[in-house]
Design a protein around this motif. Structure first.
Motif, PDB file in Angstrom:
ATOM      1  N   ARG A 128      -4.255   7.995  -3.971  1.00  0.00           N
ATOM      2  CA  ARG A 128      -3.857   9.345  -3.582  1.00  0.00           C
ATOM      3  C   ARG A 128      -4.085   9.535  -2.089  1.00  0.00           C
ATOM      4  N   GLN A 129      -3.090  10.100  -1.417  1.00  0.00           N
ATOM      5  CA  GLN A 129      -3.184  10.419   0.008  1.00  0.00           C
ATOM      6  C   GLN A 129      -3.241  11.920   0.191  1.00  0.00           C
ATOM      7  N   GLY A 155      -8.494   8.811  -2.801  1.00  0.00           N
ATOM      8  CA  GLY A 155      -8.957   8.410  -4.119  1.00  0.00           C
ATOM      9  C   GLY A 155      -8.083   7.350  -4.750  1.00  0.00           C
ATOM     10  N   ILE A 156      -8.557   6.844  -5.872  1.00  0.00           N
ATOM     11  CA  ILE A 156      -7.853   5.789  -6.603  1.00  0.00           C
ATOM     12  C   ILE A 156      -7.968   6.065  -8.095  1.00  0.00           C
ATOM     13  N   ARG A 157      -6.929   5.710  -8.841  1.00  0.00           N
ATOM     14  CA  ARG A 157      -7.030   5.679 -10.306  1.00  0.00           C
ATOM     15  C   ARG A 157      -6.381   4.388 -10.760  1.00  0.00           C
ATOM     16  N   LEU A 198       0.837  -1.205   0.000  1.00  0.00           N
ATOM     17  CA  LEU A 198       0.000   0.000   0.000  1.00  0.00           C
ATOM     18  C   LEU A 198       0.868   1.250   0.000  1.00  0.00           C
ATOM     19  N   ARG A 199       1.894   1.256   0.863  1.00  0.00           N
ATOM     20  CA  ARG A 199       2.790   2.421   0.912  1.00  0.00           C
ATOM     21  C   ARG A 199       3.425   2.671  -0.455  1.00  0.00           C
ATOM     22  N   THR A 200       3.840   1.588  -1.105  1.00  0.00           N
ATOM     23  CA  THR A 200       4.479   1.725  -2.417  1.00  0.00           C
ATOM     24  C   THR A 200       3.517   2.322  -3.441  1.00  0.00           C
ATOM     25  N   LEU A 201       2.268   1.855  -3.438  1.00  0.00           N
ATOM     26  CA  LEU A 201       1.309   2.334  -4.448  1.00  0.00           C
ATOM     27  C   LEU A 201       0.813   3.748  -4.143  1.00  0.00           C
ATOM     28  N   CYS A 202       1.045   4.221  -2.913  1.00  0.00           N
ATOM     29  CA  CYS A 202       0.752   5.624  -2.590  1.00  0.00           C
ATOM     30  C   CYS A 202       1.896   6.524  -3.046  1.00  0.00           C
ATOM     31  N   LYS A 203       3.083   5.938  -3.198  1.00  0.00           N
ATOM     32  CA  LYS A 203       4.279   6.753  -3.384  1.00  0.00           C
ATOM     33  C   LYS A 203       4.852   6.697  -4.802  1.00  0.00           C
ATOM     34  N   ILE A 204       5.084   5.494  -5.311  1.00  0.00           N
ATOM     35  CA  ILE A 204       5.672   5.392  -6.654  1.00  0.00           C
ATOM     36  C   ILE A 204       4.556   5.572  -7.679  1.00  0.00           C
TER      37      ILE A 204
END
Lengths: 384, 384
Positions: free
Chosen positions: B268-269, B277-279, B240-246
């Motif tokens: 998106r955080q 949100g999510i894309r 989760l952290r990775t998909l929020c950041k990279i």
């Protein structure tokens, strides 16, 4: 630049070009980039293979380079081919990725105003058009002249920048009041600001088509938001950090019952800390939504920024005549205008092109011109 | 709740309400919030006083509370008045600010489908309308029925949600191909995804107006992106952290020569680390633009997320009949559909309302309903 060699190194491929550039590409990345008939074309939204159909660390059976193309045969006999030019445009090293960042030309009051370019030229010549697009990308604006007198040109011109953003009000018609109470009544000066900064995604590329100009006043002013960030960062680095971090609040109530209220930092930074945009209009700022300590910090940081803007130290000013057009990036530049004679019938028509539509046009033009920077990484400006 | 007392404490005011709530407001914030004739109304874009006209730590000469209003006389005899209700709605303490955050109702496959609500009711009743708007805010979607049969209803209905987003193609008409090669040819299943995730600001509130439904198949599916984040965070917090950041990379080439290419995180955080949100569309993902190590990390993190989506563990599925409508937040929910009979004349009309236009309508409706949460802080979803 020719791709000359590729070798497998565990679960990555090391590619070598004739100029000595060596780049690592993970095998999972290469498989995800495969555009063979079985895998599909993600750029067309068609993808038969899912990421989960591939192993996490795909294994290569055969690898070779022929005629500037990397050929890979995977463990399961699936075959992929990657043009060397495409790989070169997608380097993954820090330096390779850095080269895909556009370097803005940051300017101040001493900017030599670029030439007004003839509309007919940019509408018909790919390279002149590309030069204009690059001026918008690099300087944040471009100037056009020789626009045919038909009002409908306002609708047509955006096509040279990217697809026009449709709005519910059509074209925004900026006119002085038709019957000013006192002849010679001056329409007031507008301090440099960005438009619709109370929206999540403010208008991107903004086109001011001057149809009638005022003989007195009505000069346009522009300020480079990136220059403001640069100066604030030099003179008051804490203030810049604060305005990147503590969101400002902008609001706007429109007569027909719409009420916008947004929180977003004045300066937007990307993940690398590079400032990519600005949103600011001192007349539309709502009281900030922050803890009491952050609130004081925010207003203390805003003050030196406003001082720079109000002092006009970084402002350029020039007059756009009838038949001319100012095209600027509303996510980067602040714009204003001097007071003018409101009896002058001054008339400006305003249209917009979304930032990503502009990027799309720039990308396609770079490709059509055979340029190597077609894979440039273009960011989201000042979007919230 | 009555404001009962206010005292000056250095350069802040401490306000006390009858329920014991005490809140600090910096004097510079209070001056910036002043809406007297001399200061101006920033919400109308009219502001005569500049921040730099005020001292950084304004000094109070007199302070009092009368009839739920805070009255301040400043050092220079300038007078300001603040309704207690407005101050209460703008508390600056951590807890006061936290109360302005909407709390989403995060759901999974066990969600009890909300009732379809009659269009006539939500179009004419403020409270029913508000309930629908709150359902979109809290659950991410709402369902309408009893839509009159005129095709033009597609254009009219967005008005109950917010101003419709105009596009160059007008209304998007989703139809199976008119002459399928084989009768009974099934139009394929679409895995849950978000629409136009390759844009800086993807379509916000999306309205699917079903005009003709297929007798076989054509069920809609929805997945809550916030639930996906929750599950991934429990099962694989690193992913989760990775998909929020990279940032992921999404691209799309359209036939008329447009070419979008964007980099933005899948989740998106906000500044507090809360996912807003999510894309995501696995069919439109371009090979990621990250260092080789981050590239492997990204694909390793994406895999368990896709596994959850493909397993349909969190998916709800239901059929929308002709004359019904699905309204959902494309910045939060993924949507898909099952395969259907392409000879069925299935016809869905799609329109959009920008997220900030939806927030505007919700804000105005909350105010009209006399609700205390009219100053709720509504964020930018999955905007890049």
């Amino acid at each position: 630049m020719q791709l000359i060699k590729a070798v497998q190194q565990e679960h990555r491929v090391l590619a070598l070009w004739e100029d000595g550039i060596a780049e690592e590409f993970p095998t999972i990345w290469l498989l995800h980039a495969c555009t063979c008939e079985r895998c599909g074309l993600s750029i067309k939204g068609v993808r038969q293979q899912r990421l989960t159909d591939y192993p996490p660390r795909p294994v290569i059976k055969g690898i070779s380079v022929h005629g500037d193309t990397l050929h890979i045969t995977w463990e399961d006999e699936h075959k992929s081919a990657y043009p060397g030019k495409w790989l070169r445009g997608h380097r993954l090293s820090e330096s390779g990725r850095f080269e895909r960042r556009p370097i803005p030309y940051v300017w101040g009051a001493d900017l030599k105003l670029p030439d007004f370019v003839s509309y007919e030229v940019v509408a018909n010549d790919l390279f002149a058009n590309l030069q204009m697009l690059e001026s918008i990308r690099d300087r944040g604006f471009a100037l056009l002249c020789d626009i045919p007198t038909e009002l409908s040109m306002t609708e047509e011109i955006p096509a040279i920048i990217g697809k026009r953003r449709e709005t519910n009000y059509g074209i925004y018609e900026l006119k002085a009041k038709a019957e000013p109470e006192i002849t010679g009544d001056m329409a007031v000066e507008l301090t440099p600001h960005t438009d619709e900064m109370y929206r999540i995604d403010p208008p991107g590329i903004t086109l001011f088509h001057v149809v009638v100009q005022s003989p007195i006043g009505g000069e346009s002013s522009l300020v480079d938001g990136l220059r403001l960030a640069e100066r604030l960062g030099q003179e008051n680095p804490d203030a810049l950090r604060t305005l990147c971090k503590i969101p400002a609040r902008f609001h706007r109530e429109l007569d027909e019952g719409r009420h916008f209220d947004i929180q977003a930092p004045i300066f937007r930074q990307d993940a690398n800390g590079i400032i990519t945009g600005i949103r600011l209009n001192d007349r539309c700022m709502a009281p900030v939504d922050a803890t009491p300590t952050d609130t004081e910090r925010f207003y203390d940081a805003l003050r030196p920024l406003l001082d720079i803007i109000y002092a006009k130290d970084e402002t350029i000013q020039f007059k756009i005549d009838a038949g001319q057009m100012l095209i600027f990036n509303n996510h980067r530049l602040l714009h204003g205008r001097s007071s003018f004679d409101s009896a002058s019938s001054r008339h400006v028509r305003i249209v917009h092109v979304d930032l990503d539509e502009f990027h799309s046009r720039l990308r396609v033009s770079l490709r059509e011109a055979g340029r190597e920077d077609e894979w440039m990484h273009l960011g989201p400006g000042a979007t919230a």
